[in-house]
Motif scaffolding. Structure first.
Motif, PDB file in Angstrom:
ATOM      1  N   TYR A   1      -5.280   2.464  14.603  1.00 28.98           N
ATOM      2  CA  TYR A   1      -4.463   3.483  13.931  1.00 28.98           C
ATOM      3  C   TYR A   1      -3.614   4.320  14.902  1.00 28.98           C
ATOM      4  O   TYR A   1      -2.536   4.795  14.535  1.00 28.98           O
ATOM      5  CB  TYR A   1      -5.324   4.409  13.059  1.00 28.98           C
ATOM      6  CG  TYR A   1      -4.466   5.304  12.195  1.00 28.98           C
ATOM      7  CD1 TYR A   1      -3.642   4.762  11.194  1.00 28.98           C
ATOM      8  CD2 TYR A   1      -4.401   6.673  12.407  1.00 28.98           C
ATOM      9  CE1 TYR A   1      -2.817   5.546  10.437  1.00 28.98           C
ATOM     10  CE2 TYR A   1      -3.563   7.474  11.641  1.00 28.98           C
ATOM     11  CZ  TYR A   1      -2.782   6.910  10.664  1.00 28.98           C
ATOM     12  OH  TYR A   1      -1.944   7.692   9.907  1.00 28.98           O
TER      13      TYR A   1
ATOM     14  N   ILE B   1       0.834  -1.740  13.532  1.00 29.68           N
ATOM     15  CA  ILE B   1       1.641  -2.003  12.322  1.00 29.68           C
ATOM     16  C   ILE B   1       1.109  -3.217  11.560  1.00 29.68           C
ATOM     17  O   ILE B   1       0.977  -3.184  10.337  1.00 29.68           O
ATOM     18  CB  ILE B   1       3.118  -2.242  12.708  1.00 29.68           C
ATOM     19  CG1 ILE B   1       3.697  -0.995  13.375  1.00 29.68           C
ATOM     20  CG2 ILE B   1       3.935  -2.617  11.475  1.00 29.68           C
ATOM     21  CD1 ILE B   1       5.093  -1.191  13.960  1.00 29.68           C
TER      22      ILE B   1
ATOM     23  N   TRP C   1      -3.268  -1.635   6.606  1.00 35.30           N
ATOM     24  CA  TRP C   1      -3.718  -0.276   6.265  1.00 35.30           C
ATOM     25  C   TRP C   1      -5.184  -0.230   5.847  1.00 35.30           C
ATOM     26  O   TRP C   1      -5.694  -1.125   5.180  1.00 35.30           O
ATOM     27  CB  TRP C   1      -2.859   0.241   5.105  1.00 35.30           C
ATOM     28  CG  TRP C   1      -3.259   1.588   4.584  1.00 35.30           C
ATOM     29  CD1 TRP C   1      -2.867   2.803   5.071  1.00 35.30           C
ATOM     30  CD2 TRP C   1      -4.094   1.859   3.453  1.00 35.30           C
ATOM     31  NE1 TRP C   1      -3.419   3.805   4.315  1.00 35.30           N
ATOM     32  CE2 TRP C   1      -4.180   3.258   3.320  1.00 35.30           C
ATOM     33  CE3 TRP C   1      -4.799   1.057   2.550  1.00 35.30           C
ATOM     34  CZ2 TRP C   1      -4.922   3.876   2.316  1.00 35.30           C
ATOM     35  CZ3 TRP C   1      -5.540   1.664   1.556  1.00 35.30           C
ATOM     36  CH2 TRP C   1      -5.598   3.062   1.443  1.00 35.30           C
TER      37      TRP C   1
ATOM     38  N   SER D   1       1.542   1.000   8.524  1.00 35.32           N
ATOM     39  CA  SER D   1       0.628  -0.110   8.765  1.00 35.32           C
ATOM     40  C   SER D   1       0.550  -1.055   7.572  1.00 35.32           C
ATOM     41  O   SER D   1       0.243  -0.629   6.465  1.00 35.32           O
ATOM     42  CB  SER D   1      -0.764   0.439   9.081  1.00 35.32           C
ATOM     43  OG  SER D   1      -1.656  -0.617   9.251  1.00 35.32           O
TER      44      SER D   1
ATOM     45  N   ALA E   1      -0.410   2.745  14.950  1.00 39.46           N
ATOM     46  CA  ALA E   1       0.240   2.891  13.639  1.00 39.46           C
ATOM     47  C   ALA E   1       0.816   4.308  13.505  1.00 39.46           C
ATOM     48  O   ALA E   1       1.915   4.506  12.974  1.00 39.46           O
ATOM     49  CB  ALA E   1      -0.769   2.631  12.526  1.00 39.46           C
TER      50      ALA E   1
END
Lengths: 245, 80
Positions: A184, B17, A176, A173, A187
């Motif tokens: 998440y 992402i 993040w 990520s 991710a």
């Protein structure tokens, strides 16, 4: 929501003695999460990480801050598989931590540590082995073969009900955050699906982990999961791995 | 899977992402309007918009490129 400054070591919420001493490489979308358990006069550094100067310096400085410079408290280091993003810094740390330091690694990873230039005693561990601090605090090692390496394992801390999950439940990520946010789950899939080569191995690992009561998951990459843990375990069961075959 | 359905899968993965701000900007710059329910409108030709989005998506980081390729394999979608 717990507040934290990612440039400082962070006491993992809900614990009194587990510190995140990692960093986030936002350019790549890849965070590295070494952890430090400080148990009385003893400390264990888990998956110390990269030896690239810009990475090592961060981890080193965070550990120094937590231990107030007393690196000799680190009597134990542990690596949960043999990859460089976990192990490359071992030779840098072993010369500044306790001279009697022992390094714990799953037996099929242990043999590779010498190739990083490690000189300390390496203790090979097997499934179900336990490590006990002087205080009596117990860690259980759970081997997770082929997730993603034959010599992988994860570690359960009975005191805090924390699972140090290595690459399992890791994430990629750029966006993040230290604790898993609402994005998440994707991710986590972004990291896990491309790197795990066998559904059978993954399900076996999840089955073994399910024997433990888990309050938080501390992965080596990505974000700490301390809410909706069952949701992530269910999602992991349904991952479509080994797509590159 | 048709390309619009595949686009939705890629966007969903991209939220993990990249996060919503970057994905939102990529969609906008590609000429794609997508609401929170996943309804899509194209401000230019569908072909061009989707190709532009995939190019942007995979150019920012190798991690995203890898995931785009992996999703294409998973959903048997032919990337041009």
């Amino acid at each position: 929501m717990s507040t934290y400054d990612e440039h400082l070591p962070h006491l993992v919420r809900g614990t009194e003695d587990i510190y995140w001493v990692g960093f986030a490489d936002r350019k790549v979308g890849f965070s590295n999460n070494p952890y430090l358990i400080v148990d009385g006069d003893e400390a264990m550094l888990i998956d110390p990480g990269s030896r690239a100067p810009e990475h090592y310096r961060v981890v080193h400085n965070k550990v120094a801050k937590v231990l107030r410079g007393d690196f000799e408290k680190i009597k134990y280091m542990m690596v949960q598989h043999q990859d460089p993003d976990l192990c490359a810094a071992l030779p840098l740390f072993e010369v500044i931590v306790n001279p009697e330091v022992k390094i714990y690694a799953q037996s099929r990873s242990a043999l590779f540590l010498r190739y990083y230039g490690v000189n300390s005693e390496v203790v090979p561990i097997e499934d179900g082995d336990e490590f006990v601090f002087a205080s009596g605090r117990k860690l259980t090692f759970i081997t997770t073969p082929y997730v993603h390496f034959a010599g992988s394992h994860v570690t359960y801390d009975h005191k805090t009900k924390s699972l140090f999950s290595s690459d399992i439940f890791g994430g990629f990520s750029i966006n993040w955050s230290l604790y898993a946010n609402k994005y998440y789950l994707e991710a986590f899939k972004a990291f896990t699906e491309p790197y795990i080569g066998s559904k059978e191995a993954l399900l076996s690992a999840l089955e073994k982990i399910s024997a433990f009561e888990i309050e938080r998951i501390l992965p080596q990459h990505g974000s700490i999961i301390d809410e909706d843990i069952d949701k992530y375990i269910e999602a992991a069961k349904n991952l479509e791995v080994a797509q590159w075959i | 899977m048709n390309r619009v359905e595949f686009l939705k899968k890629v966007v969903e993965r991209g939220l993990g992402i990249y996060g919503i701000d970057i994905i939102g900007k990529m969609l906008e710059e590609s000429g794609i309007d997508m609401d929170m329910e996943g309804n899509i409108k194209f401000k230019k030709s569908e072909d061009v918009a989707i190709k532009t989005f995939f190019d942007k998506y995979s150019s920012l980081t190798p991690v995203a490129k890898m995931n785009l390729q992996m999703l294409a394999k998973k959903y048997k979608f032919l990337l041009e």
